[in-house]
Design an enzyme around this catalytic site. Structure first.
Site, PDB file in Angstrom:
ATOM      1  N   GLY A  11       0.834  -1.207   0.000  1.00 49.54           N
ATOM      2  CA  GLY A  11       0.000   0.000   0.000  1.00 49.54           C
ATOM      3  C   GLY A  11       0.864   1.249   0.000  1.00 49.54           C
ATOM      4  N   VAL A  23      16.735   8.817  -2.103  1.00 53.44           N
ATOM      5  CA  VAL A  23      17.555   7.682  -2.579  1.00 53.44           C
ATOM      6  C   VAL A  23      18.255   8.069  -3.885  1.00 53.44           C
ATOM      7  CG1 VAL A  23      17.442   5.337  -3.546  1.00 53.44           C
ATOM      8  CG2 VAL A  23      16.164   5.884  -1.453  1.00 53.44           C
ATOM      9  N   ARG A  25      18.863  11.053  -5.245  1.00 47.95           N
ATOM     10  CA  ARG A  25      19.842  12.152  -5.176  1.00 47.95           C
ATOM     11  C   ARG A  25      21.084  11.759  -4.371  1.00 47.95           C
ATOM     12  NH1 ARG A  25      16.315  17.600  -5.954  1.00 47.95           N
ATOM     13  NH2 ARG A  25      15.733  17.029  -8.070  1.00 47.95           N
ATOM     14  N   ARG A  72       1.087  -5.279  -4.979  1.00 45.58           N
ATOM     15  CA  ARG A  72       1.371  -6.385  -4.058  1.00 45.58           C
ATOM     16  C   ARG A  72       1.568  -7.593  -4.964  1.00 45.58           C
ATOM     17  NH1 ARG A  72      -0.737  -3.911   0.867  1.00 45.58           N
ATOM     18  NH2 ARG A  72      -2.650  -2.831   0.443  1.00 45.58           N
ATOM     19  N   GLY A 102       5.919  -1.888   3.770  1.00 45.19           N
ATOM     20  CA  GLY A 102       5.666  -2.409   5.117  1.00 45.19           C
ATOM     21  C   GLY A 102       6.208  -3.817   5.290  1.00 45.19           C
ATOM     22  N   ASP A 103       5.579  -4.596   6.170  1.00 47.49           N
ATOM     23  CA  ASP A 103       6.147  -5.914   6.506  1.00 47.49           C
ATOM     24  C   ASP A 103       6.196  -6.877   5.315  1.00 47.49           C
ATOM     25  OD1 ASP A 103       3.421  -6.126   6.534  1.00 47.49           O
ATOM     26  OD2 ASP A 103       3.297  -7.240   8.417  1.00 47.49           O
ATOM     27  N   THR A 125       4.364   2.990   5.573  1.00 45.63           N
ATOM     28  CA  THR A 125       2.974   2.518   5.636  1.00 45.63           C
ATOM     29  C   THR A 125       2.197   3.438   6.560  1.00 45.63           C
ATOM     30  OG1 THR A 125       1.479   0.824   6.540  1.00 45.63           O
ATOM     31  CG2 THR A 125       3.753   0.725   7.301  1.00 45.63           C
ATOM     32  N   ILE A 126       0.973   3.747   6.170  1.00 40.41           N
ATOM     33  CA  ILE A 126       0.171   4.643   7.021  1.00 40.41           C
ATOM     34  C   ILE A 126      -0.195   3.958   8.339  1.00 40.41           C
ATOM     35  CG2 ILE A 126      -0.808   5.976   5.109  1.00 40.41           C
ATOM     36  CD1 ILE A 126      -3.485   4.385   5.646  1.00 40.41           C
ATOM     37  N   ASP A 127      -0.078   2.621   8.399  1.00 39.50           N
ATOM     38  CA  ASP A 127      -0.584   1.871   9.563  1.00 39.50           C
ATOM     39  C   ASP A 127       0.250   2.037  10.838  1.00 39.50           C
ATOM     40  OD1 ASP A 127      -2.475   0.945   7.805  1.00 39.50           O
ATOM     41  OD2 ASP A 127      -1.497  -0.983   7.459  1.00 39.50           O
ATOM     42  N   ASP A 129       2.431   0.031  11.920  1.00 34.95           N
ATOM     43  CA  ASP A 129       2.255  -1.281  12.560  1.00 34.95           C
ATOM     44  C   ASP A 129       3.546  -2.105  12.641  1.00 34.95           C
ATOM     45  OD1 ASP A 129       2.501  -1.669   9.843  1.00 34.95           O
ATOM     46  OD2 ASP A 129       0.857  -3.113   9.677  1.00 34.95           O
ATOM     47  N   ARG A 171      -5.385  -1.734   9.255  1.00 33.61           N
ATOM     48  CA  ARG A 171      -5.310  -3.209   9.231  1.00 33.61           C
ATOM     49  C   ARG A 171      -5.546  -3.757  10.650  1.00 33.61           C
ATOM     50  NH1 ARG A 171      -3.060  -5.937   4.726  1.00 33.61           N
ATOM     51  NH2 ARG A 171      -2.047  -4.039   4.062  1.00 33.61           N
ATOM     52  N   HIS A 249      -9.654   5.046   1.371  1.00 32.49           N
ATOM     53  CA  HIS A 249      -8.358   5.365   0.759  1.00 32.49           C
ATOM     54  C   HIS A 249      -7.999   6.847   0.758  1.00 32.49           C
ATOM     55  CE1 HIS A 249      -8.836   1.216  -0.479  1.00 32.49           C
ATOM     56  NE2 HIS A 249      -7.537   1.198  -0.560  1.00 32.49           N
ATOM     57  N   ARG A 252      -4.832   7.408   2.411  1.00 32.04           N
ATOM     58  CA  ARG A 252      -3.561   6.979   1.822  1.00 32.04           C
ATOM     59  C   ARG A 252      -2.901   8.058   0.960  1.00 32.04           C
ATOM     60  NH1 ARG A 252      -4.005   1.164   0.975  1.00 32.04           N
ATOM     61  NH2 ARG A 252      -3.071   1.413  -1.060  1.00 32.04           N
TER      62      ARG A 252
HETATM   63  O1  F6P Z   1      -1.546  -1.143   4.800  1.00 32.64           O
HETATM   64  C1  F6P Z   1      -2.148   0.039   4.382  1.00 32.64           C
HETATM   65  C2  F6P Z   1      -3.628  -0.165   4.187  1.00 32.64           C
HETATM   66  O2  F6P Z   1      -4.179   1.080   3.770  1.00 32.64           O
HETATM   67  C3  F6P Z   1      -4.394  -0.716   5.403  1.00 32.64           C
HETATM   68  O3  F6P Z   1      -4.650   0.263   6.361  1.00 32.64           O
HETATM   69  C4  F6P Z   1      -5.626  -1.264   4.735  1.00 32.64           C
HETATM   70  O4  F6P Z   1      -6.197  -2.284   5.508  1.00 32.64           O
HETATM   71  C5  F6P Z   1      -5.090  -1.787   3.425  1.00 32.64           C
HETATM   72  O5  F6P Z   1      -3.865  -1.128   3.187  1.00 32.64           O
HETATM   73  C6  F6P Z   1      -5.997  -1.591   2.244  1.00 32.64           C
HETATM   74  O6  F6P Z   1      -5.429  -2.216   1.154  1.00 32.64           O
HETATM   75  P1  F6P Z   1      -5.855  -1.949  -0.354  1.00 32.64           P
HETATM   76  O7  F6P Z   1      -5.336  -0.604  -0.767  1.00 32.64           O
HETATM   77  O8  F6P Z   1      -5.215  -3.050  -1.119  1.00 32.64           O
HETATM   78  O9  F6P Z   1      -7.349  -1.979  -0.378  1.00 32.64           O
END
Ligand code: F6P
Length: 319
Positions: A11, A23, A25, A72, A102-103, A125-127, A129, A171, A249, A252
């Site tokens: 994401g 990166v 520059r 992904r 992210g992870d 990642t916005i999470d 986490d 998430r 979204h 995001r």
């Molecule tokens: O990991 C970032 C995130 O925005 C989560 O908060 C959310 O659950 C997920 O991605 C949504 O994924 P997608 O953009 O694939 O719908």
């Protein structure tokens, strides 16, 4: 280290562009050729990449999203896909790769490092986490978006004397809900880290109304469950009209905050420097006001510590 690839995966998060810029520059400053890989690991498999110049990253520090685009990739996790990616790395003489995400993205970095490709991860990642770091790039920008929404929804909540549930992303992590709920002065914050009782939330809505309070804003993290079911319960028991807004979204995108741009610039520069020092299998993070780096295997093993103190503050201040 003559050629470094850079990609964004999973994401997207506001601040990714600022990190790409850093990166590119830092690489060019150190006379390293930088290849921008499009669409994350998917682009690596298909050789979807281009040389990045100083001007390729002009005018992007303030933009949300990622100019390299993101995906992904399931193929990258297959033996065949992974082999194709290694072949592309070989064909383009990549000596190292910086991955932003992210992870899931870091698992890819782990696999590349294991295969002998020096790889460094930047947490985006916005999470928020990832357990090993206090901060992931994009988080504060997402929190600002939610806080802005809380203010707007509170206006209409008061006008109509309603309860309003705002469902936010994250998430399995409640940080966006927790930080935004605290900053926005929400009446209730519901997150996966703390078991919640719908009866108590309903009672709070009723008590507020009895005290003459016109609005009631509830922030619910998506990892908890269905906000529409909760809204129905509140409405049935309290008789107070309850509306749901799923922010989705919108969280995001948008202009990254200064903090996200600064984190991205620091980590982007540091990632290239680590590769120049022949380091591999490391991820960057932010702890005690310092940029840190540690082994990916160690980082991914850690369990996130929940900041209960913040939750307790929301409970006390929203009586
Ligand atoms: O990991 C970032 C995130 O925005 C989560 O908060 C959310 O659950 C997920 O991605 C949504 O994924 P997608 O953009 O694939 O719908």
């Amino acid at each position: 280290m003559k050629t470094i690839g850079v990609l964004t995966s999973g994401g997207d998060a506001p601040g990714m562009n600022a990190a790409i810029r850093a990166v590119v520059r830092t690489g060019i400053y150190n006379k390293v050729r930088i290849l921008g890989i499009r669409l994350g690991y998917e682009g690596l498999i298909h050789g979807n990449l281009d040389d990045m110049e100083v001007s390729s990253v002009a005018d992007i520090i303030h933009r949300g999203g990622t100019v390299l685009q993101s995906a992904r990739s399931e193929d990258f996790m297959t033996e065949e896909g992974f082999k194709k990616a290694l072949n592309v790395i070989d064909v383009y003489n990549m000596d190292g790769i910086v991955v932003l995400g992210g992870d899931g993205t870091f698992k890819g970095a782990q696999a590349l490092s294991k295969a002998g490709i020096p790889t460094i991860g930047i947490p985006c990642t916005i999470d928020n986490d990832l357990a090993y770091t206090d901060y992931t790039i994009g988080f504060m920008t997402a929190v600002e978006t939610v806080v802005d929404a809380i203010g707007k929804i509170r206006d209409t909540s008061s006008s109509h004397g309603r309860a309003n549930i705002i469902e936010v992303m994250g998430r399995h992590c409640g940080d966006i809900a927790l930080f935004a709920g605290l900053a926005g002065g929400a009446e209730s914050v519901i997150i996966p880290e703390v078991e919640y009782d719908p009866e108590i939330i309903m009672q709070k809505v009723i008590n507020g109304r009895n005290r003459g309070k016109l609005h009631h804003v509830i922030i619910l993290a998506e990892g908890v469950g269905n906000s529409f079911e909760l809204a129905e319960k509140i409405e049935n028991v309290s008789g107070i009209e309850t509306r749901v807004t799923v922010l989705g979204h919108i969280q995001r995108g948008g202009t990254p905050t200064s903090f996200d741009r600064i984190m991205a610039s620091r980590m982007g520069k540091k990632a290239v420097e680590l590769l120049l020092e022949n380091k591999s299998n490391r991820v960057l993070g932010f702890k005690c006001n310092e940029i840190i780096d540690l082994d990916i295997n160690e980082a991914l093993k850690q369990k996130k510590v929940f900041q209960k103190e913040l939750f307790d503050i929301t409970e006390v201040l929203s009586i």
